[in-house]
Design an enzyme around this catalytic site. Structure first.
Site, PDB file in Angstrom:
ATOM      1  N   SER A 115     116.551   4.380 -73.548  1.00  0.00           N
ATOM      2  CA  SER A 115     115.503   5.172 -72.904  1.00  0.00           C
ATOM      3  C   SER A 115     115.476   6.594 -73.452  1.00  0.00           C
ATOM      4  O   SER A 115     116.487   7.132 -73.902  1.00  0.00           O
ATOM      5  CB  SER A 115     115.731   5.219 -71.390  1.00  0.00           C
ATOM      6  OG  SER A 115     115.819   3.925 -70.861  1.00  0.00           O
TER       7      SER A 115
HETATM    8  N1  SAH Z   1     119.052   2.227 -69.838  1.00  0.00           N
HETATM    9  C1  SAH Z   1     118.995   1.471 -71.048  1.00  0.00           C
HETATM   10  C2  SAH Z   1     117.613   0.878 -71.204  1.00  0.00           C
HETATM   11  C3  SAH Z   1     117.582  -0.320 -72.047  1.00  0.00           C
HETATM   12  S1  SAH Z   1     115.993  -1.099 -72.074  1.00  0.00           S
HETATM   13  C4  SAH Z   1     119.302   2.378 -72.211  1.00  0.00           C
HETATM   14  O1  SAH Z   1     118.970   3.568 -72.135  1.00  0.00           O
HETATM   15  O2  SAH Z   1     119.835   1.918 -73.213  1.00  0.00           O
HETATM   16  C5  SAH Z   1     116.064  -2.115 -70.643  1.00  0.00           C
HETATM   17  C6  SAH Z   1     117.109  -3.183 -70.607  1.00  0.00           C
HETATM   18  O3  SAH Z   1     116.832  -4.012 -69.484  1.00  0.00           O
HETATM   19  C7  SAH Z   1     117.124  -4.113 -71.812  1.00  0.00           C
HETATM   20  O4  SAH Z   1     118.403  -4.107 -72.370  1.00  0.00           O
HETATM   21  C8  SAH Z   1     116.766  -5.477 -71.237  1.00  0.00           C
HETATM   22  O5  SAH Z   1     117.439  -6.552 -71.870  1.00  0.00           O
HETATM   23  C9  SAH Z   1     117.197  -5.332 -69.797  1.00  0.00           C
HETATM   24  N2  SAH Z   1     116.540  -6.230 -68.848  1.00  0.00           N
HETATM   25  C10 SAH Z   1     115.231  -6.567 -68.766  1.00  0.00           C
HETATM   26  N3  SAH Z   1     115.018  -7.401 -67.737  1.00  0.00           N
HETATM   27  C11 SAH Z   1     116.235  -7.602 -67.141  1.00  0.00           C
HETATM   28  C12 SAH Z   1     116.677  -8.399 -66.048  1.00  0.00           C
HETATM   29  N4  SAH Z   1     115.845  -9.147 -65.316  1.00  0.00           N
HETATM   30  N5  SAH Z   1     117.993  -8.371 -65.743  1.00  0.00           N
HETATM   31  C13 SAH Z   1     118.872  -7.627 -66.466  1.00  0.00           C
HETATM   32  N6  SAH Z   1     118.516  -6.871 -67.508  1.00  0.00           N
HETATM   33  C14 SAH Z   1     117.207  -6.854 -67.857  1.00  0.00           C
END
Ligand code: SAH
Length: 224
Positions: A70
């Protein structure tokens, strides 16, 4: 701060990180604890080496598997909203969407107990290694679909989702403690950050719709 965290920070110049923090302030982030933690967190270790030189730009970047780390502004903003709404009462937080682990590491420096679920196993494994590398030990991780929350470890004073569902999963609301706070992007092509607060012990929830945001979709099921 742990010694390891200090070492990680030492690898990039203080000025680069100070510039990022100034930018966050200019965009309206005011919580000093959040700004201080972000000043001291080495975001570059949460990126693959080829992109680590861009770690202190205020932008989302790819982390593989079609996902992104993010944007620092949104990490700061969501953390600030969570802390502000919870009123200093945050002992236990659930994060849905560990991704790179950067938001997780920011939370882990502000909250005693952090639980984080991720549906893509290789991302979770990498994030776990990185948190260990910087000496953060108060994070529990689970490879699971966050649509079901993590009921066994709940209820939570706060829940944060870094992926956007079309509608807020009921399970997440159920796992909020009395006065617990949920911060979550909601929508598809158009998304808004939502702040939901459980009123005392009741099943009544107060929702505030905050600014427009852009997150990866909240997907069902898990992937190896
Ligand atoms: N806070 C993280 C954001 C990563 S993007 C960072 O800054 O790196 C969002 C993440 O949510 C992704 O890795 C994706 O695989 C995960 N995600 C999406 N849907 C999900 C779900 N239902 N359960 C768990 N993780 C999920």
């Amino acid at each position: 701060m742990t010694d390891l965290l200090m070492q990680g920070v030492g690898m990039t110049s203080l000025r680069t990180r100070e510039r990022l923090i100034q930018r966050l302030r200019d965009q309206g982030v005011t919580n000093l604890r959040v700004l201080d933690v972000m000043l001291n967190t080495p975001r570059h270790i949460f990126l693959d080496e080829a992109l680590s030189h861009r770690a202190y730009e205020d932008t989302a970047l790819p982390i593989g598997h079609g996902q992104t780390i993010s944007q620092p502004y949104i990490v700061a903003r969501m953390t600030e909203v969570l802390l502000g709404a919870a009123g200093g009462n945050l002992q236990k937080v659930l994060e849905v969407g560990t991704g790179s682990g950067y938001q997780t590491s920011v939370l882990a420096q502000l909250v005693p107990h952090v639980y984080s679920v991720e549906r893509i196993k290789p991302l979770q494994d990498k994030a776990r290694d990185r948190l260990r590398q910087i000496g953060l030990r108060n994070v529990q991780m689970r490879h699971a679909d966050g649509g079901f929350g993590w009921p066994e470890a709940g209820p939570y004073d706060g829940i944060i989702s870094t992926a956007a569902p079309q509608a807020i999963p009921d399970e997440l609301l159920k796992q909020l403690a009395p006065n617990g706070v949920l911060v979550i992007p909601v929508g598809g092509r158009e998304q808004h950050l939502h702040l939901v607060i459980r009123e005392d012990e009741s099943d009544h929830f107060v929702t505030r719709i905050l600014e427009p945001v852009k997150f990866v979709p909240f997907l069902s099921g898990t992937s190896r």
